[in-house]
Design an enzyme around this catalytic site. Sequence first.
Site, PDB file in Angstrom:
ATOM      1  N   ASP A   1       0.863  -1.193   0.000  1.00 32.47           N
ATOM      2  CA  ASP A   1       0.000   0.000   0.000  1.00 32.47           C
ATOM      3  C   ASP A   1       0.896   1.238   0.000  1.00 32.47           C
ATOM      4  OD1 ASP A   1      -2.447   1.512   0.169  1.00 32.47           O
ATOM      5  OD2 ASP A   1      -2.009   1.900   2.266  1.00 32.47           O
TER       6      ASP A   1
ATOM      7  N   TYR B   1      -0.893   8.601  -2.360  1.00 30.55           N
ATOM      8  CA  TYR B   1      -0.850   8.393  -3.814  1.00 30.55           C
ATOM      9  C   TYR B   1      -2.072   9.049  -4.497  1.00 30.55           C
ATOM     10  CZ  TYR B   1       2.815   4.715  -3.923  1.00 30.55           C
ATOM     11  OH  TYR B   1       3.982   3.998  -3.868  1.00 30.55           O
ATOM     12  N   GLY B   2      -3.141   9.194  -3.725  1.00 22.80           N
ATOM     13  CA  GLY B   2      -4.436   9.570  -4.329  1.00 22.80           C
ATOM     14  C   GLY B   2      -4.481  10.953  -4.936  1.00 22.80           C
TER      15      GLY B   2
ATOM     16  N   CYS C   1      -4.274  -1.451  -2.240  1.00 17.26           N
ATOM     17  CA  CYS C   1      -4.381  -0.010  -2.455  1.00 17.26           C
ATOM     18  C   CYS C   1      -5.215   0.170  -3.719  1.00 17.26           C
ATOM     19  CB  CYS C   1      -2.981   0.577  -2.648  1.00 17.26           C
ATOM     20  SG  CYS C   1      -2.971   2.317  -3.063  1.00 17.26           S
ATOM     21  N   ASN C   2      -6.360   0.804  -3.568  1.00 20.87           N
ATOM     22  CA  ASN C   2      -7.243   0.982  -4.727  1.00 20.87           C
ATOM     23  C   ASN C   2      -6.639   1.937  -5.740  1.00 20.87           C
ATOM     24  OD1 ASN C   2     -10.052  -0.328  -3.971  1.00 20.87           O
ATOM     25  ND2 ASN C   2      -9.116   0.483  -2.128  1.00 20.87           N
ATOM     26  N   THR C   3      -5.929   2.951  -5.232  1.00 21.69           N
ATOM     27  CA  THR C   3      -5.342   3.946  -6.123  1.00 21.69           C
ATOM     28  C   THR C   3      -4.307   3.263  -7.025  1.00 21.69           C
ATOM     29  OG1 THR C   3      -5.659   5.523  -4.337  1.00 21.69           O
ATOM     30  CG2 THR C   3      -4.224   6.203  -6.132  1.00 21.69           C
TER      31      THR C   3
ATOM     32  N   GLU D   1      -2.863   9.158   7.905  1.00 16.94           N
ATOM     33  CA  GLU D   1      -1.411   8.920   7.968  1.00 16.94           C
ATOM     34  C   GLU D   1      -0.784   9.748   9.102  1.00 16.94           C
ATOM     35  OE1 GLU D   1       1.042   7.107   5.883  1.00 16.94           O
ATOM     36  OE2 GLU D   1      -0.711   5.922   5.361  1.00 16.94           O
TER      37      GLU D   1
ATOM     38  N   CYS E   1     -11.075   2.829  -0.597  1.00 20.97           N
ATOM     39  CA  CYS E   1      -9.680   3.130  -0.273  1.00 20.97           C
ATOM     40  C   CYS E   1      -9.397   2.342   0.991  1.00 20.97           C
ATOM     41  CB  CYS E   1      -9.511   4.632  -0.029  1.00 20.97           C
ATOM     42  SG  CYS E   1      -7.913   5.045   0.739  1.00 20.97           S
ATOM     43  N   THR E   2      -8.270   1.643   1.012  1.00 26.06           N
ATOM     44  CA  THR E   2      -8.019   0.736   2.144  1.00 26.06           C
ATOM     45  C   THR E   2      -7.715   1.488   3.445  1.00 26.06           C
ATOM     46  OG1 THR E   2      -5.738   0.493   1.368  1.00 26.06           O
ATOM     47  CG2 THR E   2      -7.310  -1.221   0.734  1.00 26.06           C
TER      48      THR E   2
HETATM   49  N1  DGL Z   1      -4.989   3.218   0.631  1.00 30.61           N
HETATM   50  C1  DGL Z   1      -4.895   3.577  -0.723  1.00 30.61           C
HETATM   51  C2  DGL Z   1      -6.125   3.240  -1.508  1.00 30.61           C
HETATM   52  O1  DGL Z   1      -6.708   2.209  -1.237  1.00 30.61           O
HETATM   53  C3  DGL Z   1      -4.209   4.836  -1.134  1.00 30.61           C
HETATM   54  C4  DGL Z   1      -4.425   6.057  -0.415  1.00 30.61           C
HETATM   55  C5  DGL Z   1      -3.494   7.163  -0.877  1.00 30.61           C
HETATM   56  O2  DGL Z   1      -2.281   6.968  -0.778  1.00 30.61           O
HETATM   57  O3  DGL Z   1      -3.989   8.199  -1.322  1.00 30.61           O
HETATM   58  O4  DGL Z   1      -6.513   3.937  -2.395  1.00 30.61           O
END
Ligand code: DGL
Length: 269
Positions: free
Chosen positions: A7, A39-40, A70-72, A162, A194-195
């Site tokens: 992630d 990452y989003g 991580c969905n992103t 975070e 988003c996880t």
């Molecule tokens: N936890 C991640 C997700 O599932 C990413 C979140 C991020 O870094 O913005 O999208």
Amino acid sequence: MAVGIFDSGLGGLTVLDAAQRRLPDVEFLYFGDNARAPYGVRDAEDVFQLTNDAVHQMWARGCDLVILACNTASAAALRRMQEAGVPEGKRVLGVFVPLIEALTERQWGDNSPPREVATKHVALFATPATVASRAFQRELAFRAIGVDVEAQSCGGLVDAIEDGDMILAEALVKSHVDALLRKMPKPEAAILGCTHYPLMEEAFQAALGPDVTVFSQGNLVADSLADYLTRHPQMLGSGEGGYLTTGDASRVSTRATQFLRREITFQSA
Ligand code: DGL
């Protein structure tokens, strides 16, 4: 032997925790790119490069199977990595499909044509990059017809989590849910896409009210991983398990311990 869980930061711990409970004999190597989270808010190319680098590091450490928890990253990198071809004996999988199969009442790998499903109004909460990718809607359209999806991009929420600022995180959940309900007053289901968001699941459920079924990915991904490993036991890998971060290992360990309510010790990646 270890299965890799990746992630951008702490969110994938919600998937790791469910996977460890479901598969107590399997070792996991967790990799959080906390130094570069979130990452989003990055563009798709950037998310692809960062994800691709991290997954190659995990493969090199002996993980044969890496789950993008991580969905992103799943939205921006998974298809591209798979299409580019992964090294012999290695696999990378994402987190969308188990969730969408649950929402559309499908068994694993049911590739029959899209059909009508009971849930018609779905609220999707995700990062700006995941919402922009429309990856959920695309995966859903392969499996279901007539489902109305309203997406809410939850700016700021991953940073607050975070940083461990749970008061800000709660206020952001409330305001993002309010914004969604103005666009779709009566969703039947809400997807935490988003996880990181399952760490705020109670706040989402409270803001949405008791009539909305909240779907989060931990247990769904854990069940699907258990099924996958039964069919592909050779994918357990050869490397050692543990917790790696690109961020400050002591700070990340403190947050992880607080979130999972058990001692977690990260090492520098
Ligand atoms: N936890 C991640 C997700 O599932 C990413 C979140 C991020 O870094 O913005 O999208």
